[in-house]
Motif scaffolding. Sequence first.
Motif, PDB file in Angstrom:
ATOM      1  N   LEU A 126       1.671 -16.246  -1.990  1.00  0.00           N
ATOM      2  CA  LEU A 126       1.487 -16.129  -3.453  1.00  0.00           C
ATOM      3  C   LEU A 126       0.236 -15.273  -3.655  1.00  0.00           C
ATOM      4  CD1 LEU A 126       0.952 -20.116  -3.950  1.00  0.00           C
ATOM      5  CD2 LEU A 126       2.849 -18.818  -4.829  1.00  0.00           C
TER       6      LEU A 126
ATOM      7  N   ARG B 246       4.176  -7.132   4.840  1.00  0.00           N
ATOM      8  CA  ARG B 246       3.759  -8.701   4.801  1.00  0.00           C
ATOM      9  C   ARG B 246       3.750  -9.276   3.428  1.00  0.00           C
ATOM     10  NH1 ARG B 246      -1.833  -7.310   6.660  1.00  0.00           N
ATOM     11  NH2 ARG B 246      -1.341  -5.010   6.611  1.00  0.00           N
ATOM     12  N   ALA B 247       4.347  -8.689   2.710  1.00  0.00           N
ATOM     13  CA  ALA B 247       4.683  -9.203   1.371  1.00  0.00           C
ATOM     14  C   ALA B 247       6.194  -9.246   1.091  1.00  0.00           C
ATOM     15  CB  ALA B 247       3.971  -8.581   0.082  1.00  0.00           C
TER      16      ALA B 247
ATOM     17  N   ALA C 194       1.005  -1.243  -0.105  1.00  0.00           N
ATOM     18  CA  ALA C 194       0.042  -0.004  -0.076  1.00  0.00           C
ATOM     19  C   ALA C 194       0.732   1.189  -0.114  1.00  0.00           C
ATOM     20  CB  ALA C 194      -0.984   0.044   1.224  1.00  0.00           C
ATOM     21  N   GLY C 195       1.900   1.152   0.842  1.00  0.00           N
ATOM     22  CA  GLY C 195       2.724   2.319   0.767  1.00  0.00           C
ATOM     23  C   GLY C 195       3.513   2.695  -0.178  1.00  0.00           C
TER      24      GLY C 195
ATOM     25  N   LEU D  57       9.059   6.341   4.511  1.00  0.00           N
ATOM     26  CA  LEU D  57       9.567   5.922   5.915  1.00  0.00           C
ATOM     27  C   LEU D  57       9.008   4.560   6.530  1.00  0.00           C
ATOM     28  CD1 LEU D  57       8.939   9.463   7.523  1.00  0.00           C
ATOM     29  CD2 LEU D  57      11.171   8.619   6.675  1.00  0.00           C
TER      30      LEU D  57
ATOM     31  N   SER E 190      10.962  -1.446   9.155  1.00  0.00           N
ATOM     32  CA  SER E 190      12.055  -2.454   8.953  1.00  0.00           C
ATOM     33  C   SER E 190      13.357  -2.128   8.152  1.00  0.00           C
ATOM     34  CB  SER E 190      11.204  -3.705   8.232  1.00  0.00           C
ATOM     35  OG  SER E 190      10.059  -4.158   8.741  1.00  0.00           O
TER      36      SER E 190
ATOM     37  N   TRP F  33       2.745 -13.323  13.182  1.00  0.00           N
ATOM     38  CA  TRP F  33       2.214 -12.246  12.536  1.00  0.00           C
ATOM     39  C   TRP F  33       0.996 -12.027  13.389  1.00  0.00           C
ATOM     40  CZ3 TRP F  33       4.701  -9.889   8.510  1.00  0.00           C
ATOM     41  CH2 TRP F  33       5.610 -10.661   7.797  1.00  0.00           C
TER      42      TRP F  33
ATOM     43  N   ARG G 116      11.313   4.163  12.305  1.00  0.00           N
ATOM     44  CA  ARG G 116      10.029   4.006  12.844  1.00  0.00           C
ATOM     45  C   ARG G 116       9.431   5.445  13.156  1.00  0.00           C
ATOM     46  NH1 ARG G 116       6.725   2.882  17.342  1.00  0.00           N
ATOM     47  NH2 ARG G 116       8.334   3.842  18.618  1.00  0.00           N
ATOM     48  N   VAL G 117       8.380   5.572  12.504  1.00  0.00           N
ATOM     49  CA  VAL G 117       7.525   6.858  12.981  1.00  0.00           C
ATOM     50  C   VAL G 117       6.827   6.446  14.474  1.00  0.00           C
ATOM     51  CG1 VAL G 117       5.845   8.336  12.222  1.00  0.00           C
ATOM     52  CG2 VAL G 117       7.340   7.498  10.717  1.00  0.00           C
TER      53      VAL G 117
ATOM     54  N   GLY H  40      -4.410   0.849   3.638  1.00  0.00           N
ATOM     55  CA  GLY H  40      -3.701  -0.509   3.604  1.00  0.00           C
ATOM     56  C   GLY H  40      -4.694  -1.595   3.196  1.00  0.00           C
TER      57      GLY H  40
ATOM     58  N   ALA I 155      -4.279  -3.923  -0.737  1.00  0.00           N
ATOM     59  CA  ALA I 155      -3.579  -2.881  -0.576  1.00  0.00           C
ATOM     60  C   ALA I 155      -3.023  -2.153  -1.578  1.00  0.00           C
ATOM     61  CB  ALA I 155      -2.204  -3.624   0.218  1.00  0.00           C
TER      62      ALA I 155
ATOM     63  N   GLY J 279      -6.220  -8.735   0.999  1.00  0.00           N
ATOM     64  CA  GLY J 279      -4.757  -8.909   0.811  1.00  0.00           C
ATOM     65  C   GLY J 279      -4.055  -7.891  -0.117  1.00  0.00           C
ATOM     66  N   VAL J 280      -3.185  -8.484  -0.982  1.00  0.00           N
ATOM     67  CA  VAL J 280      -2.261  -7.791  -1.756  1.00  0.00           C
ATOM     68  C   VAL J 280      -2.880  -6.702  -2.656  1.00  0.00           C
ATOM     69  CG1 VAL J 280      -0.633  -7.714  -3.332  1.00  0.00           C
ATOM     70  CG2 VAL J 280      -0.100  -9.067  -1.124  1.00  0.00           C
TER      71      VAL J 280
ATOM     72  N   CYS K 292      -1.306 -15.047  12.326  1.00  0.00           N
ATOM     73  CA  CYS K 292      -0.772 -16.299  11.743  1.00  0.00           C
ATOM     74  C   CYS K 292       0.595 -16.650  12.216  1.00  0.00           C
ATOM     75  CB  CYS K 292      -0.581 -16.023  10.282  1.00  0.00           C
ATOM     76  SG  CYS K 292      -0.071 -17.422   9.313  1.00  0.00           S
TER      77      CYS K 292
ATOM     78  N   THR L  19       0.333   4.112   6.185  1.00  0.00           N
ATOM     79  CA  THR L  19       0.026   2.680   5.574  1.00  0.00           C
ATOM     80  C   THR L  19       0.307   1.474   6.378  1.00  0.00           C
ATOM     81  OG1 THR L  19       1.911   2.469   4.121  1.00  0.00           O
ATOM     82  CG2 THR L  19       0.179   3.755   3.396  1.00  0.00           C
TER      83      THR L  19
END
Length: 318
Positions: free
Chosen positions: A55, A38-39, A11-12, A29, A32, A256, A103-104, A281, A305, A301-302, A164, A135
């Motif tokens: 996938l 998450r992808a 999303a970001g 920003l 990680s 997760w 990290r904001v 997101g 996003a 999901g993706v 998960c 996001t």
Amino acid sequence: MRIAVIGAGVAGLACASELASAGHDVVVLESSRSVGGRAATRRTEAGAFDDGCPLLARGSWLLELAPLGLELACFAERETPVPSMETLCVALGAGLDVRAGVRVARIVRAARGTTVRIESGDGIDLGAFDRVAVTAPAPRSAELLADGEPDLAERAGRVLYAPCWTALAAWDERLALDFDWHREAAGATPVAWACRESAKPGREPGERWTVQAGPLWSRARLGDDGDIVARDLVAALGLLGHEPLPPPTLLLAHRWRFARCVEPLREPCLVSEDLCIGAAGDWCAPPPAPGDPGALQEGLGVPAALHAGRALARALIA
Ligand SMILES: Cc1cc2nc3c(=O)[nH]c(=O)nc-3n(C[C@H](O)[C@H](O)[C@H](O)COP(=O)(O)OP(=O)(O)OC[C@H]3O[C@@H](n4cnc5c(N)ncnc54)[C@H](O)[C@@H]3O)c2cc1C
């Protein structure tokens, strides 16, 4: 305009690239060390694992990825970017100013319609921006929005996710399992998804398995020790093959907390009245297609996003 996008997941990065294409000065920003959220793809001494989203679902939305020039290949009745899931976010983020490891912690606004300041966890001022796009997963976005936009925070706070537990395991020898992947919708065993990573197209060799637990099992074991959970998931993988597995040479666990959105916001994104702060997101699902009530679930999901990130970009500069 100078715009900050918080989060370098799908999303970001989709949001940031749309804003940059429209001529804005965009900085992403990301807390990680790498893009993907998450992808992402986790690298270990035994090789790489797609430890989050494994996938991509098939559907017309994949056509929207065509301009990225991604190589997609078929695996387990779905599609995978080659050579790893993170290739999607690397392509989405190409040419963007992404600051990893930042990290904001706070979004601070002086008055309506003026610039917004961002602070890191240790109180460092990360600068003033005309627009800020948040996001992170909805519960984390709600925390970031709480000071500056409590109404948006309250709406993001209503979104629900399923957790998960994921085990990443490697062996020196190929296991005697006669399948490369296993998907279990009914939840009869703890394993919802298991996959021999090297069987995916374009992956490096080596016996590596990603084992993901279903949402009910993951929720019941959420507070448990990761090492024990990972061992239990590997044992469950062995049961699928009807014999115990040898001890892995590498065994990692990833919890997760917010894996997949199960109760999304029914809006394309959230934006403050003065357009200074917005959020989106995978938790901002696009509305279901007319006459197709199942479409929303398929789109989570993706794909969600991607759509939400782009919708947020358009809303912030409307
Ligand atoms: C185990 C698992 C299995 C999945 N399976 C599938 C599947 O089969 N199909 C599918 O379509 N989807 C699947 N998903 C969901 C999919 O991965 C997500 O919906 C999608 O990647 C979400 O993208 P996003 O950009 O909205 O959020 P994220 O990927 O979570 O990105 C948010 C980013 O914001 C960063 N961030 C958070 N807080 C801060 C902060 N304070 N400061 C700076 N950065 C911050 C995070 O580090 C992260 O990189 C799965 C996810 C998991 C975990």
